[in-house]
Design a protein around this motif. Sequence first.
Motif, PDB file in Angstrom:
ATOM      1  N   ASP A   1       1.213  -0.989   0.191  1.00 21.52           N
ATOM      2  CA  ASP A   1      -0.207   0.070   0.051  1.00 21.52           C
ATOM      3  C   ASP A   1       0.948   1.096  -0.053  1.00 21.52           C
ATOM      4  O   ASP A   1       2.356   1.276  -0.244  1.00 21.52           O
ATOM      5  CB  ASP A   1      -0.984   0.230   1.107  1.00 21.52           C
ATOM      6  N   ASP A   2       0.099   2.313   0.148  1.00 20.84           N
ATOM      7  CA  ASP A   2       0.739   3.795   0.401  1.00 20.84           C
ATOM      8  C   ASP A   2       1.455   3.791   1.364  1.00 20.84           C
ATOM      9  O   ASP A   2       1.627   5.370   1.082  1.00 20.84           O
ATOM     10  CB  ASP A   2       0.252   4.769  -0.756  1.00 20.84           C
ATOM     11  N   SER A   3       1.252   3.257   2.461  1.00 17.16           N
ATOM     12  CA  SER A   3       1.789   4.371   3.689  1.00 17.16           C
ATOM     13  C   SER A   3       3.377   3.914   4.076  1.00 17.16           C
ATOM     14  O   SER A   3       4.325   4.683   5.010  1.00 17.16           O
ATOM     15  CB  SER A   3       1.442   2.751   4.808  1.00 17.16           C
ATOM     16  N   GLY A   4       4.077   3.384   2.912  1.00 15.16           N
ATOM     17  CA  GLY A   4       5.446   3.198   2.979  1.00 15.16           C
ATOM     18  C   GLY A   4       5.446   1.836   3.815  1.00 15.16           C
ATOM     19  O   GLY A   4       7.428   2.031   4.240  1.00 15.16           O
ATOM     20  N   ASP A   5       5.153   1.797   5.078  1.00 14.22           N
ATOM     21  CA  ASP A   5       5.967   0.281   5.321  1.00 14.22           C
ATOM     22  C   ASP A   5       5.943  -0.818   5.172  1.00 14.22           C
ATOM     23  O   ASP A   5       4.956  -1.929   4.040  1.00 14.22           O
ATOM     24  CB  ASP A   5       4.185   0.028   6.777  1.00 14.22           C
ATOM     25  N   PRO A   6       7.297  -1.296   4.868  1.00 21.44           N
ATOM     26  CA  PRO A   6       6.957  -2.529   3.766  1.00 21.44           C
ATOM     27  C   PRO A   6       6.017  -3.381   4.047  1.00 21.44           C
ATOM     28  O   PRO A   6       6.053  -5.137   3.763  1.00 21.44           O
ATOM     29  CB  PRO A   6       8.710  -3.080   4.679  1.00 21.44           C
ATOM     30  N   LEU A   7       5.726  -3.991   5.775  1.00 20.15           N
ATOM     31  CA  LEU A   7       5.593  -5.169   6.297  1.00 20.15           C
ATOM     32  C   LEU A   7       3.905  -4.987   5.350  1.00 20.15           C
ATOM     33  O   LEU A   7       3.137  -6.132   5.828  1.00 20.15           O
ATOM     34  CB  LEU A   7       5.285  -5.224   7.878  1.00 20.15           C
ATOM     35  N   ASN A   8       3.501  -3.776   5.402  1.00 20.51           N
ATOM     36  CA  ASN A   8       2.135  -3.689   4.614  1.00 20.51           C
ATOM     37  C   ASN A   8       1.354  -4.197   3.173  1.00 20.51           C
ATOM     38  O   ASN A   8       2.029  -3.185   2.046  1.00 20.51           O
ATOM     39  CB  ASN A   8       1.367  -2.484   4.990  1.00 20.51           C
ATOM     40  N   TYR A   9       1.787  -5.352   3.034  1.00 28.45           N
ATOM     41  CA  TYR A   9       1.270  -6.180   2.028  1.00 28.45           C
ATOM     42  C   TYR A   9       0.290  -7.196   1.420  1.00 28.45           C
ATOM     43  O   TYR A   9       0.226  -7.871   2.675  1.00 28.45           O
ATOM     44  CB  TYR A   9       3.005  -6.348   1.300  1.00 28.45           C
ATOM     45  N   LYS A  10       0.043  -6.726  -0.034  1.00 29.25           N
ATOM     46  CA  LYS A  10      -0.920  -8.225   0.356  1.00 29.25           C
ATOM     47  C   LYS A  10      -0.167  -9.235  -0.566  1.00 29.25           C
ATOM     48  O   LYS A  10      -0.037  -9.162  -1.515  1.00 29.25           O
ATOM     49  CB  LYS A  10      -2.219  -8.439   0.382  1.00 29.25           C
ATOM     50  N   VAL A  11      -0.962 -10.693  -0.780  1.00 24.95           N
ATOM     51  CA  VAL A  11      -0.245 -10.811  -1.667  1.00 24.95           C
ATOM     52  C   VAL A  11      -1.374 -11.854  -1.992  1.00 24.95           C
ATOM     53  O   VAL A  11      -2.344 -12.535  -1.524  1.00 24.95           O
ATOM     54  CB  VAL A  11       0.375 -12.785  -1.215  1.00 24.95           C
ATOM     55  N   GLU A  12      -1.681 -11.302  -3.658  1.00 27.81           N
ATOM     56  CA  GLU A  12      -3.034 -11.569  -4.841  1.00 27.81           C
ATOM     57  C   GLU A  12      -2.676 -11.937  -6.161  1.00 27.81           C
ATOM     58  O   GLU A  12      -1.388 -12.973  -6.017  1.00 27.81           O
ATOM     59  CB  GLU A  12      -3.263 -10.266  -4.788  1.00 27.81           C
ATOM     60  N   ASP A  13      -3.950 -12.851  -6.426  1.00 28.81           N
ATOM     61  CA  ASP A  13      -3.529 -13.228  -7.894  1.00 28.81           C
ATOM     62  C   ASP A  13      -2.401 -12.288  -9.296  1.00 28.81           C
ATOM     63  O   ASP A  13      -2.912 -11.064  -8.410  1.00 28.81           O
ATOM     64  CB  ASP A  13      -4.759 -13.668  -8.443  1.00 28.81           C
ATOM     65  N   VAL A  14      -2.295 -13.102 -10.560  1.00 27.01           N
ATOM     66  CA  VAL A  14      -2.251 -11.843 -11.158  1.00 27.01           C
ATOM     67  C   VAL A  14      -2.929 -11.028 -11.484  1.00 27.01           C
ATOM     68  O   VAL A  14      -3.569 -11.740 -11.347  1.00 27.01           O
ATOM     69  CB  VAL A  14      -0.929 -13.232 -11.531  1.00 27.01           C
ATOM     70  N   PRO A  15      -2.277  -9.920 -11.738  1.00 27.03           N
ATOM     71  CA  PRO A  15      -3.479  -8.978 -12.493  1.00 27.03           C
ATOM     72  C   PRO A  15      -3.725  -9.909 -13.934  1.00 27.03           C
ATOM     73  O   PRO A  15      -2.677  -9.937 -14.590  1.00 27.03           O
ATOM     74  CB  PRO A  15      -2.310  -7.385 -12.428  1.00 27.03           C
ATOM     75  N   ALA A  16      -5.472  -9.466 -13.821  1.00 25.67           N
ATOM     76  CA  ALA A  16      -5.671  -9.782 -15.350  1.00 25.67           C
ATOM     77  C   ALA A  16      -5.095  -9.473 -16.405  1.00 25.67           C
ATOM     78  O   ALA A  16      -4.678 -10.274 -17.484  1.00 25.67           O
ATOM     79  CB  ALA A  16      -6.235  -9.741 -15.454  1.00 25.67           C
ATOM     80  N   ASP A  17      -4.586  -8.660 -16.907  1.00 19.89           N
ATOM     81  CA  ASP A  17      -3.478  -7.519 -18.005  1.00 19.89           C
ATOM     82  C   ASP A  17      -2.529  -7.760 -17.540  1.00 19.89           C
ATOM     83  O   ASP A  17      -1.445  -8.012 -18.737  1.00 19.89           O
ATOM     84  CB  ASP A  17      -3.724  -6.046 -18.268  1.00 19.89           C
ATOM     85  N   MET A  18      -1.714  -9.103 -16.843  1.00 20.83           N
ATOM     86  CA  MET A  18      -0.683  -9.620 -16.546  1.00 20.83           C
ATOM     87  C   MET A  18       0.001 -10.796 -17.157  1.00 20.83           C
ATOM     88  O   MET A  18       1.120 -11.510 -17.331  1.00 20.83           O
ATOM     89  CB  MET A  18       0.597  -8.596 -15.666  1.00 20.83           C
TER      90      MET A  18
END
Length: 696
Positions: A184-201
């Motif tokens: 996310d935009d918080s700048g905290d390296p621990l604030n992340y999510k693991v998701e599926d690959v974006p459709a356009d990629m």
Amino acid sequence: MTDLTKYRNIGIFAHVDAGKTTTTERILKLTGKIHKLGEVHDGAATTDFMEQEQERGITIQSAATTCFWDDHRFNIIDTPGHVDFTVEVYRSLKVLDGGIGVFCGSGGVEPQSETNWRYANDSKVSRIIYVNKLDRIGADFYKVIDQVKNVLGAVPLVMVLPIGLESDLVGMVDLLTRKAWIWDDSGDPLNYKVEDVPADMVDKVEEYREKLIETAVEQDEAAMEAYLEGDEPDVDTIKKCIRKGTINLDFFPTYCGSSFKNKGVQLVLNAVVDYLPSPTEVNPQPEVDAEGNETGEHAEVDPSRPLRALAFKIMDDKYGALTFTRIYSGSLTKGMSVLNTATGKTERIGRIVEMHADNREEVESAQAGDIVALLGMKTVQTGHTLCDPNNPATLEPMVFPDPVISIAVKPKDKGQAEKLGTAIGKMVAEDPSFRVETDEDSGETILKGMGELHLDIKVDILKRTYGVEAEIGKPQVAYRETITSVTEDSYTHKKQSGGSGQFAKIDYTIEPLEEGEGFEFESKVVGGNVPREFWPAVEKGFRKSMEKGPLAGYPAVGVKVTLSDGAFHAVDSSAVAYEIAAKAAYRQTMPKGRPEILEPVMKLDVFCGEENMGDVIGDLNRRRGMIKSQEPSSTGIRIKADAPLSEMFGYIGSLRTMTSGRGQFSMEFSHYAACPRNVAEDVIKESEARAAAKNK
């Protein structure tokens, strides 16, 4: 005993300003070693603890630190990027098992990256590549990948793809697991999510994943056969293949992110654990004899074997000299005695500390695979081997480049002279590419280094760290002299003064060496006209004389002397007489060999905007530069050239003026070449003027 398979001794290296130190800060934060991030541009980075580093925003000396990730111990060395301090990179790579090569997402493969990459190849260090600063304007991950292939001749194994670029960078897709890591935009390296690959990629991810697996399975025949039959190996098998190929230097797993924005560093840390070797997986260090030839024995990484350790850096601080040491085999404990094979002396280990930049943690013992600092070592210098006194051996030593530039320093008063001597003694022990000589005629102290910035920093350290007030002379170039034609000659030395006299006659040829370096001596005397026991005296006389050339008194190089004949007297001939004859013969014959002055030529890599290219090339031509190539890139032009060092003083100021501050350059020694006649005449006049001033 510690499990050595959980150790990773790694270095972080790159071109100046690619983000090495910022990346190190993020690693320390993520591993819980520091709690508040320090920024390089604020002068607050943990590993940049020297005043000069904080002010200039560059790393000057390598800093060591230890941290833990995923149950693995990392010994990390953050190295400088500036070309004047490459000796720090070289000596760090010498003792590391793996490295992270950091490249700037917009600058790509820059000059110093090439030099460091070459050093890492020479030291056979496994690496992963990290393309940093993908949040910057002009960043292009795929362009940097192409440069790694074309400029470095390396095989990048793309492990992740960026999601978005420049200000839109949000994360990466891990190709192996087909998962997207989004911050996310918080700048905290621990604030992340693991998701599926974006459709356009999806298509691009599948394309790169296929390339990744095809390259990896080449390391394992069974996996390759199964893959060719349409059976994809599982992730663990692919990881094993990648690990094997990385350790064999067949390819380099490649990651990307933005350290400053805290995006992507976890994936790099996971890669260090997964793919870089532990101390037991790299080739053991060869042992050498007194002449430096390999004995066939190796320092096996095993705590139960005899001690073998290499001192790779000396650092002076308020508590005394710290000797940074890599232990290759055996173990060290506080109070034990070790033999320094370079001096033949035994020393007692005072204290053993683990370093975290400039903080330390005392430990009772250390073992094979560890990088520690020792206190209380008196005679140990960089490159010395410490070993078991009952089982001595020497490890392959380090070779350091010769300095190309010098300045004279003079203490302002007698009180400062002693301080200057002590300070310089400590600085020479710390930096093997920094040398010191005393000019016997003028009494001046001559400091020699790798470039203007190198000496500038040394003078700054003298003033600030050691409080020495000194007058600084202008930089001098390390010229050399040589001859260009073959001369046959003869010299007779006769001296009679009551009692036994002195007699020596030599016939000899002086000729230039093809390689243009060093000094060679050969004797073709037959029949005993010059007895064999006097040949070394003749060689010694010529070799000593080479310290001063015939034109301007600079050291002579590239000369071969062949002793062809001569005569001796049964009573009056002696080794001293033949040495005197050789010295006089040198003075007599060298001026006949059409001598010339050689100047150091530097390899230049200049980066500037397209609009400034004409001015920059014109300026290099005025400085007697030879343009080798021009390579356009998305952000400007890279010009490679050779130019004499004497013309390059103050170049950074001119370049900044021509390019409105945007130009960059790096310079390293390339070779010696003959001076044009007008330049040689100036060098000789200057030398004569200096000699006249000394004689006044």
